[in-house]
Design an enzyme around this catalytic site. Structure first.
Site, PDB file in Angstrom:
ATOM      1  N   CYS A 165     -56.253  96.800 -89.178  1.00  0.00           N
ATOM      2  CA  CYS A 165     -55.334  96.623 -88.044  1.00  0.00           C
ATOM      3  C   CYS A 165     -55.311  95.147 -87.701  1.00  0.00           C
ATOM      4  O   CYS A 165     -56.212  94.637 -87.034  1.00  0.00           O
ATOM      5  CB  CYS A 165     -55.772  97.457 -86.845  1.00  0.00           C
ATOM      6  SG  CYS A 165     -54.690  97.250 -85.405  1.00  0.00           S
ATOM      7  N   CYS A 192     -47.013  96.273 -85.828  1.00  0.00           N
ATOM      8  CA  CYS A 192     -48.092  96.620 -86.752  1.00  0.00           C
ATOM      9  C   CYS A 192     -48.354  95.415 -87.632  1.00  0.00           C
ATOM     10  O   CYS A 192     -47.494  95.025 -88.437  1.00  0.00           O
ATOM     11  CB  CYS A 192     -47.719  97.837 -87.598  1.00  0.00           C
ATOM     12  SG  CYS A 192     -48.951  98.274 -88.846  1.00  0.00           S
TER      13      CYS A 192
END
EC number: 5.1.1.7
Length: 301
Positions: free
Chosen positions: A76, A224
C-alpha cells in the site's frame, strides 16, 4: 498489556488509512476488528497499516497491512507514506526502511513534506503476478467485459507491485465508466487466483496518465498508490509514455497527483506524493472498539 493502542486516521490523496501502533506487543489487528472499524463511518478505511517491531536487521518496523474486508494486503503505497509521516513526526527521522510481506520498502520525507517510497521492482511473469493462464507477454492479456464484438473494457496490462494489478486502457474520461459495476466482477475474475486491483487508465500526454481504481478487498477508492505505480510502469512498458510520469488520480478529493518514476538504472519504482494526518485516538486491536483523543466516546460496536 493494555487492551488498547494508539492509532491515527490519515489519508494519502484521500485514500483512507488507519495507522495503528502495535510496537511492543505480540498480538495483531484482527480481521474482525478491521471489519468493525470499517463499518463505522467515522473510521471506515481502505487500509490499516499496523506498525510492529522490526523482524529483520536494518529495518525500522514490520508493517502488517489489512484491507477493509479484513483480508491481508501485500502493499500500500499511500499507506506507507502515512506511516512515514507519522514516524517522522514522532522520531525526527527522515529516512526509513520497512519490511512487509512483499519485501523491503525504503522511504524518505522531503523538506517540502512530500514523501518518496521505493516500491521495488515490478513483476511481469504470469505465474508470479499471478494469473491463472500462461501469457508470454503480460503487457496485453486476453480479458474483456461486455459484448464480445464491442467490449466495454478489454486487453489489460497485468503486473504485480507486490500485489496483482490489471490496467485497462481507455480513451475517454475514466469517471464515465461504471467501475462500481465492473470492478467486483473483474477483481474476482477466474483469471486472478489471488484477486486483483482493477484500474482504468487514460493517457493524456507523453508524461501524464489519469487513473481510477477498484481496489482489491476495499472496492472503489479515492486513490491507490500501488495502482498508480502499476499504471505508470504499464504505460512506459507499452510505449504510451516515458518512464517518468505524473499520475492524475481522478477520484481523489480534491483532485491530486502522484509523481512516479520507473528508474532505469535498477528498474525500481519511486512514488512521490503527500500524506495528511486527520485525528488520533485509541483502539482495541482485537475488537475494533475505539475512542478519539479528547473524548470518552467509544464508537465501534
Amino acid at each position: 498489556m493494555s487492551a488498547t493502542v494508539e492509532f491515527a486516521r490519515m489519508n494519502g490523496l484521500g485514500n483512507k488509512i488507519l495507522v495503528v501502533d502495535m510496537r511492543g506487543r505480540p498480538d495483531k489487528v484482527t480481521p474482525a476488528a478491521a471489519v468493525a472499524l470499517n463499518a463505522d463511518p467515522h473510521t471506515e478505511f481502505d487500509q490499516i497499516m499496523a506498525i510492529h517491531d522490526p523482524k529483520a536487521e536494518g529495518t525500522d518496523a514490520f508493517i502488517d497491512i489489512l484491507n477493509s474486508d479484513g483480508s491481508k494486503a501485500q502493499a500500500c503505497g499511500n499507506g506507507t507514506r502515512c506511516v512515514v509521516q507519522a514516524l517522522a513526526a514522532e522520531t525526527g527521522k527522515k529516512a526509513f526502511t520497512f519490511q512487509t510481506v512483499a519485501g523491503i520498502l525504503n522511504a524518505v520525507e522531503h523538506e517540502d513534506g512530500t514523501i518518496s517510497v521505493d516500491m521495488g521492482r515490478p513483476v511481469f511473469d504470469w505465474d508470479k503476478i499471478p494469473l491463472a493462464e500462461e501469457f508470454h507477454d503480460t503487457s496485453r492479456i486476453e480479458l474483456q467485459i461486455g459484448p464480445i464484438d464491442n467490449p466495454v473494457l478489454h486487453s489489460p496490462s497485468a503486473m504485480s507491485m507486490g500485489n496483482p494489478h490489471a490496467i485497462f486502457w481507455v480513451d475517454r474520461d475514466v469517471m464515465s465508466y461504471d467501475l462500481a459495476r465492473f470492478g467486483p466482477l473483474l477483481e474476482n475474475h477466474p483469471m486472478f487466483p489471488e484477486r486483483a486491483n482493477i484500474t482504468l487508465a487514460q493517457v493524456t500526454s507523453p508524461t501524464s496518465v489519469t487513473t481510477r481504481t477498484w481496489e482489491r478487498g476495499a472496492g472503489l477508492t479515492l486513490a491507490c498508490g500501488s495502482a498508480a505505480c502499476s499504471a505508470a510502469v504499464s504505460a512506459a512498458r507499452t510505449g504510451r509514455t516515458g518512464r517518468k510520469v505524473t499520475i492524475n488520480v481522478a477520484s481523489a478529493k480534491p483532485p491530486a497527483t502522484l509523481s512516479i518514476e520507473w528508474r532505469e538504472r535498477d528498474d525500481h519504482v519511486i512514488m512521490t506524493g503527500p500524506a495528511e494526518w486527520e485525528w488520533s485516538g485509541r483502539v482495541d486491536p482485537s475488537t475494533g472498539l475505539w475512542s478519539r483523543d479528547g473524548t470518552r466516546e467509544a464508537e465501534a460496536q
